[in-house]
Design an enzyme around this catalytic site. Structure first.
Site, PDB file in Angstrom:
ATOM      1  N   ASP A 466       0.864  -1.178   0.000  1.00 37.34           N
ATOM      2  CA  ASP A 466       0.000   0.000   0.000  1.00 37.34           C
ATOM      3  C   ASP A 466       0.906   1.236   0.000  1.00 37.34           C
ATOM      4  O   ASP A 466       1.804   1.363   0.826  1.00 37.34           O
ATOM      5  CB  ASP A 466      -0.884  -0.028   1.244  1.00 37.34           C
ATOM      6  CG  ASP A 466      -1.925   1.080   1.205  1.00 37.34           C
ATOM      7  OD1 ASP A 466      -3.107   0.752   0.995  1.00 37.34           O
ATOM      8  OD2 ASP A 466      -1.535   2.259   1.368  1.00 37.34           O
ATOM      9  N   LEU A 467       0.674   2.103  -0.976  1.00 37.13           N
ATOM     10  CA  LEU A 467       1.555   3.270  -1.094  1.00 37.13           C
ATOM     11  C   LEU A 467       1.244   4.266   0.018  1.00 37.13           C
ATOM     12  O   LEU A 467       0.076   4.474   0.373  1.00 37.13           O
ATOM     13  CB  LEU A 467       1.357   3.947  -2.454  1.00 37.13           C
ATOM     14  CG  LEU A 467       1.622   3.067  -3.680  1.00 37.13           C
ATOM     15  CD1 LEU A 467       1.522   3.896  -4.955  1.00 37.13           C
ATOM     16  CD2 LEU A 467       2.996   2.410  -3.586  1.00 37.13           C
ATOM     17  N   ASP A 509      -4.268   2.431  -4.608  1.00 32.09           N
ATOM     18  CA  ASP A 509      -2.812   2.434  -4.476  1.00 32.09           C
ATOM     19  C   ASP A 509      -2.353   1.146  -3.817  1.00 32.09           C
ATOM     20  O   ASP A 509      -1.384   1.130  -3.093  1.00 32.09           O
ATOM     21  CB  ASP A 509      -2.351   3.663  -3.679  1.00 32.09           C
ATOM     22  CG  ASP A 509      -2.957   3.688  -2.291  1.00 32.09           C
ATOM     23  OD1 ASP A 509      -3.886   2.889  -2.044  1.00 32.09           O
ATOM     24  OD2 ASP A 509      -2.512   4.489  -1.454  1.00 32.09           O
TER      25      ASP A 509
END
Ligand code: C2E
Ligand code: CA
Ligand code: CA
Length: 853
Positions: A466-467, A509
């Site tokens: 997960d960004l 993301d």
């Protein structure tokens, strides 16, 4: 007819045979009868002749006595005869007799007086004839025939005088035996009728009635006076059928068969012929019709002469008149389409050469240029005269060929369309399973893959990435920047993942790497590499963009592949919770924590249902007057087993579980309720504060719910922790805060001074009050630096018109310093701990803190 005639003849012959045989039979019996008759006649006549000899003597010696009579008679008895005895009855009285022995009784019998004898005696006398009677029952026993002879003696003067009667008894049995009647060899049954010589109509005295009734052969037995009738049938009756009957019949049958059979065979052959002929006509008629209807033409090709016979339809196919004229090989070859000619001839020549089946198809080219397709089939055939021939059929298949052509073309068309469709389908499927931006497989693809990989032994690890800070970049630099970042991220991940690894973008993301065959160390190294490269700033149109990534790793340890994703997600959550840009493995500890959390979560939900969450109240005081100016409601959990629990035991889980809003709400409701009661009791509590979690501020229906509570202006404060404002301001949160204020609810910043939110952004909120965190307050008694820090907060507040509350006022010293520093409101253990509603009521009423102060 022949049969009827033959039958009639046979019947006639049979009947004739029977008649002839009957007659022969009767003649045979008659011959035997005649012998018996002759014997009877002879014997009777013989016996009587003997007696007449005696009579002749009597005439000459009318006065002879017994002695003389016996001597004469004895003489007679020397002769062979059937005589039993002889009696003389001068003047009708028996006085002479021979043999005397056994016949003594007869002596003296007077015929005139003897009823049975008189009639015969008188008859013999009067008619002067021998009277033959019997058979009669004899006085001396047995049966006998009696011949009575009248004796007339000549008188001296001429004429004669009646002397008397001589009677002779003939023994019946002996007579019969002598005449052969009782001969056992006599194979006829005989009956005698005419007792007393009365002829055929008289009484039967010998043989059975069956003979009389059995259609006998008859003959008359002539007696000296009258006659008998003798009747005879063969022993056992007349034969029912002639002896040769069956031989004759068999012969006739044979003869009949010899006549009838050939006629039948001939008739049958004739009938058969008729039938065959009719069948042939029917068949040929049918064939003709069928050929006509089907358009099949028939031809014959003489291979020796190349002469051909075409029927009407062949002629029609080849455009020739139906004139029955012979055709030649050339007629055929010329009509064939030049392109097919050689092949057609080859087919024909081969069949003719091999004397085999011929089969060919070719086109005909008409004079008008029209093309027709024909098919031909033929068989080799040798005539009776030995001429080799091909006999075949030929028909037009143009429509078939054209139809096939059309079908073939249509099939090709369908196939090409199908191919196009398949390509399109593949594209659609690809699109459905891939992310258009990065080209990576998408969530759906991953789900399908996970559903397929259900085997628990699959050594698979999942990395959930997960960004970090993606949202800020997206919001500040725009979606194009966000997109570029995602593409970059996908490239970094792909570059680091192994060639066999599966990389997917599963959300805004979020990415997933499915890796095979890596151990924990290798997975950690992979995660490290990705994190390290993701940290490198990315240049977007001159802007250096910095972002990071958090990774949760779940390695397959016997769990279902689907569970892996859940586990990786939990690990990711943990990684984010422990500060970003790091990775966490899903492990037993995490698992246990989750189990624990789950248990607490379940309990919290149950507790909420059972109203176990109650508000405790901690008073707040005016720093100068020490009057109660407010009260903070703090949640407590009346746990059924663990007793009263403070928020640190459940708040974190409640937040994770998303139920903290529910707790906030129930605390607010309880606070409002108690607030109302206190005012009714004239306790003069001006305000009640409740803590509001970040989650609650994100609730869309918050304002709507608050409106229903009908809150009076300035009586309720919402304490929002500083950390809420750490993250970028959410529109919904801002909107909610605006509306909370509009509802007349005060906003307070709780735990002020602990977070790192910019003071500027906090003050943009224009809160009504600041609550200095107790961690800052507690040390003020021992540290002037702390005092200064608190003072500067108080001064900021004053300059902006924001009231300042200090919490964690534990001692009188704290209270004094804070008052001196200019703090408005004080809250802490020194004055009062959080307490139950009833306890608070008692506390507020007692006003005992004033004494302490
Ligand atoms: P808080 O908002 O800072 O609440 C004050 C906390 O400080 C309370 O702890 C209170 O018991 C404690 N306290 C009061 N005076 C003193 C003192 O003189 N010395 C010390 N050392 N502590 C003092 P509590 O009740 O355990 O609450 C802990 C935190 O839980 C609260 O901190 C608040 O952030 C949160 N909280 C409590 N109730 C609720 C609620 O209903 N909703 C939400 N969202 N949060 C709540
Ligand atoms: Ca508070
Ligand atoms: Ca606080």
């Amino acid at each position: 007819m022949a049969f009827v005639v033959l039958l009639a003849c046979a019947l006639l012959a049979d009947r004739q045979n029977r008649i002839v045989s009957d007659q022969l039979e009767r003649a045979d019996v008659l011959a035997k009868v005649n012998i018996v008759r002759a014997k009877l006649e002879g014997n009777i006549a013989g016996n009587l002749r003997l007696v007449q000899g005696l009579v002749a003597t009597i005439i000459t010696e009318p006065d002879m006595g017994q002695e003389r009579f016996a001597a004469l008679a004895a003489n007679l008895f020397q002769q062979k005869s059937q005589l039993r005895d002889i009696a003389g009855a001068p003047d009708l009285i028996i006085s002479l007799i021979y043999p005397m022995n056994g016949n003594e009784k007869a002596l003296g019998v007077d015929y005139r007086k003897n009823e049975t004898q008189r009639r015969a005696a008188i008859q013999a006398r009067d008619q002067r004839v021998l009277v033959f009677a019997g058979p009669v029952e004899l006085a001396q026993g047995g049966l006998g025939f009696i011949g009575r002879i009248p004796v007339f003696v000549p008188k001296a003067g001429g004429g004669d005088r009646f002397w008397g009667i001589v009677s002779a008894v003939v023994d019946v049995d002996r007579l019969y035996a002598a005449s052969g009647l009782t001969d056992p060899e006599l194979n006829i049954d005989v009956a005698l009728t005419g007792k007393d010589a009365l002829g055929g109509g008289g009484e039967r005295f010998f043989g059975g009635q069956n003979v009389i009734d059995g259609h006998p052969v008859t003959a008359n037995v002539q007696l000296p006076s009258g006659s008998w009738q003798i009747s005879a049938i063969p022993k056992g009756g007349w034969p029912a059928a002639p002896k040769n009957e069956w031989t004759l019949r068999a012969l006739m049958l044979l003869a009949g068969a010899l006549v009838v059979l050939p006629i039948m065979v001939a008739g049958r052959l004739f009938g058969e012929r008729q039938k065959n002929y009719a069948e042939l006509r029917r068949l040929s008629g049918r064939l003709e019709l069928a050929l006509e209807a089907s358009g099949i033409g028939v031809w014959e090709h003489d291979l020796a002469t190349d002469r051909m016979v075409w029927d009407d339809r062949v002629n029609e196919i080849y455009g020739k008149p139906a004139d029955g004229q012979p055709r030649g090989y050339d007629d055929w070859v010329r009509a064939i389409h030049p392109e097919d000619r050689a092949r057609a001839q080859r087919d024909f020549d081969r069949a003719a050469g091999n004397k085999s089946l011929y089969s060919s198809q070719y086109r005909l080219l008409g004079p008008d240029g029209a093309v027709r397709h024909v098919r031909a089939r033929a068989s080799f055939f040798q005539d009776i005269d030995g001429a080799p021939k091909l006999i075949g059929a030929e028909w037009d298949v143009t429509s078939d060929v054209l139809l096939n052509e059309t079908l073939r073309r249509e099939r090709q068309l369908t196939e090409s369309k199908n191919a196009e469709l398949n390509v399109a389908k593949a594209q659609i499927e690809y699109a459905a399973l891939h992310d258009s931006l990065t080209g990576l497989p998408n969530r759906r693809y991953l789900d399908e893959l996970l559903a397929e990989n259900t085997g628990p032994n699959q050594p698979t690890a999942l990395l959930h990435l997960d960004l970090d800070r993606f949202k800020q970049i997206n919001d500040t630099l725009g979606h194009a920047a966000g997109d570029a970042m995602l593409v970059h991220a996908s490239e970094v991940i792909k570059a680091n993942a192994g060639p066999g690894d599966f990389v997917a973008r599963i959300g805004g993301d979020e990415f997933v790497v499915m890796s095979h065959g890596l151990d924990d160390d290798e997975l950690a190294a992979l995660a490290d590499r990705i994190i390290e490269q993701m940290r490198q700033p990315l240049d977007y149109r001159g802007h250096p963009c910095r972002f990071g990534v958090s990774i949760g790793i779940a390695a397959n340890s016997g769990v279902e592949t689907k569970q892996l994703l859940v586990n990786a997600d939990l690990a990711l959550y943990r990684a984010k919770g422990r500060g970003r840009n790091r990775y966490e493995f899903f492990n037993e500890e995490l698992q246990n924590e989750i189990v624990r959390t789950k248990q607490v979560a379940d309990e919290i939900l149950g507790g909420l249902e059972r109203n176990e969450f109650v508000a405790y109240y901690q008073p707040q005081f005016d720093a100068r007057t020490l009057e109660i100016v407010g009260v903070e409601a703090l949640s407590r959990w009346n746990h059924p087993r663990r007793g009263v629990l403070a928020p640190d035991a459940f708040l974190k889980v409640a937040e994770e579980l998303n139920v903290v809003s529910l707790i906030d709400r129930t605390i607010l409701e309880q606070a409002l309720e108690n607030f109302g009661r206190w005012n009714q009791a004239h306790l003069k509590i001006p305000r009640v504060s409740v803590n509001v979690s970040a989650r609650r501020l994100e609730d869309k229906s918050l304002i709507e719910g608050l409106r229903k509570l009908d809150i009076k202006q300035g009586t309720v404060s919402f304490e929002l922790v500083e950390s809420i404002f750490l993250d970028e301001n959410d529109e919904l949160v801002t909107w909610n805060i605006e509306h909370i204020k509009e509802l007349g609810i005060d906003i307070e910043i709780d735990d002020f001074g602990t977070g790192h939110a910019s003071i500027v952004s906090l003050l943009k909120l224009q809160p009504r009050r600041l609550k200095i965190d107790r961690q800052l307050v507690i040390p003020i008694t021992g540290s002037s630096a702390q005092r200064h820090l608190v003072l500067s907060i108080i001064e900021i507040g004053k300059s902006l018109g924001i009231e300042v509350i200090a919490e964690g006022v534990e001692t009188m010293e704290h209270a004094r310093i804070l008052k001196e520093l200019g703090c408005d409101i004080l809250q802490g253990y020194f004055f009062g701990r959080p307490m139950e509603a009833s306890a608070f009521k008692t506390f507020a009423r007692s006003r005992k803190w004033l004494a302490a102060g």
